[in-house]
Design an enzyme around this catalytic site. Sequence first.
Site, short mmCIF file in Angstrom:
data_model
loop_
_atom_site.label_atom_id
_atom_site.label_comp_id
_atom_site.label_asym_id
_atom_site.label_seq_id
_atom_site.Cartn_x
_atom_site.Cartn_y
_atom_site.Cartn_z
N ARG A 72 38.96 44.32 37.38
CA ARG A 72 39.38 45.15 38.51
C ARG A 72 40.83 45.62 38.32
NH1 ARG A 72 39.16 41.89 43.89
NH2 ARG A 72 41.30 41.37 43.35
N ASP A 73 41.11 46.81 38.87
CA ASP A 73 42.46 47.38 38.81
C ASP A 73 42.98 47.40 37.38
OD1 ASP A 73 42.44 47.89 41.47
OD2 ASP A 73 43.82 46.30 42.05
N ASP B 188 40.48 52.25 44.03
CA ASP B 188 41.19 52.54 42.78
C ASP B 188 40.31 52.63 41.54
OD1 ASP B 188 43.52 52.50 44.27
OD2 ASP B 188 44.06 50.48 43.68
N ASP C 186 51.10 43.80 49.25
CA ASP C 186 50.52 44.58 48.16
C ASP C 186 50.65 43.87 46.82
OD1 ASP C 186 49.81 46.84 49.72
OD2 ASP C 186 51.87 47.54 49.67
N TYR D 247 35.00 45.06 46.88
CA TYR D 247 36.18 45.11 46.00
C TYR D 247 36.19 43.89 45.07
CZ TYR D 247 41.22 45.67 44.86
OH TYR D 247 42.43 45.84 44.23
N SER E 54 46.58 43.11 41.75
CA SER E 54 45.34 42.71 42.42
C SER E 54 44.19 42.53 41.44
CB SER E 54 44.98 43.75 43.49
OG SER E 54 45.13 45.07 43.00
#
Length: 454
Positions: free
Chosen positions: A184-185, A231, A409, A179, A191
């Site tokens: 990212r995301d 994701d 989260d 990850y 995150s």
Amino acid sequence: MSKFASLLALLAIVPSLAYAQAPVYGQCGGIGWSGATTCVSGSVCTKQNDYYSQCLPGAASSAPTSPPTTSAPSSTPVSTPPTGTTTGGSAPSSTPAAGNPFVGVTPFLSPYYAAEVAAAADAITDSTLKAKAASVAKIPTFTWLDSVAKVPDLGTYLADASALQKSSGQPQVVQIVVYDLPDRDCAAKASNGEFSIADGGQAKYYDYIDQIVAQIKKFPDVRVIAVIEPDSLANLVTNLNVQKCANAQTTYKACVTYALNQLASVGVYQYMDAGHAGWLGWPANIQPAAQLFADMFKSANSSKFVRGLATNVANYNALSAASPDPITQGDPNYDELHYINALGPMLAQQGFPAQFVVDQGRSGQQNLRQQWGDWCNIKGAGFGTRPTTNTGSSLIDAIVWVKPGGESDGTSNSSSPRFDSTCSLSDATQPAPEAGTWFQTYFETLVSKANPPL
């Protein structure tokens, strides 16, 4: 899939074709949408997010199609046999073992998570709750390699697992999450990662994967199972109208392909992240998702080490809901089992005989959220079905706990650079710390609301 999937396939081929009205479950609006904006009789154009509106039967529903990072409703857990077996098993090699890679091995317990849980239990004064909390340390979870700095820890865990299986005679499996994609995301903030595409992120990601591979090579006797990039691919199905996702598409695919191939070369069993029922389970999304996952499988030379897909990672969806949560209205795939049963055959038709793992770590309670897209530290959530290979489905290899329950989260602090407004909604537990950091209040809720009870 049926007629709606066929219609959507036609729309993908001929995007300029105009329709007077969109069909049930068809797209009817959103930023960048140029097609029909009204629906056939008996359905209503319902906004799911800024980029996607969908024709839903009857009155408008608020169930979103594409939560950006991590969530969904909860579940009535299925049976909870022991967390692993200790017979058989085989060391990783260039030839994958036949069958389910979770069978014949004992999940290695993450020392990091066990330490977090032990400290959290020590802080609880109620003796009954304290004992339940302490027991969570014995439940296997995945280790998230969400930064390069954490990769050396993998070597330590593999060494410990190797020593343990030699001393106990019980084959071990180390479970990890890869990850660290650049940008990212791409549709969220909570995150965001450490690499930027604009700053050589792709080359840095390749180096990150190479470092993981180097650690695994040292311990060929220990089986490794990996969930690949939560994701990421799902964002490429639904969120390409988000500029950051559109810009990241080519890089995401290149990086995931590199990860799949390099990890397969050292015998890692892999499950690409496939979002969840409330994201990709919608008729408008599931066929394009199947196409993308099949393409990625082929980009990894159809390696048998690319075992399949992971669903509901860090989310709250039921595996098999006793009845549909009201927020799932309009989605025939209202729980993970329906989603998997719909997606699996589509993948097989395209040459990807995928198996699945399903995260149920926080799915112990149902009907908690205001909308299906709410994913952040959901109030009243409880630990769910314990990890097991007794899944009740030939398509599902294992129920797992991918998200370490108790780690936040995302933050509800609006002044934080990583603030995501979802974390300040009415169904999100507040105040909440930064993503990935320990959230004691939330952990205690997960323990007290666990279903089945701890």
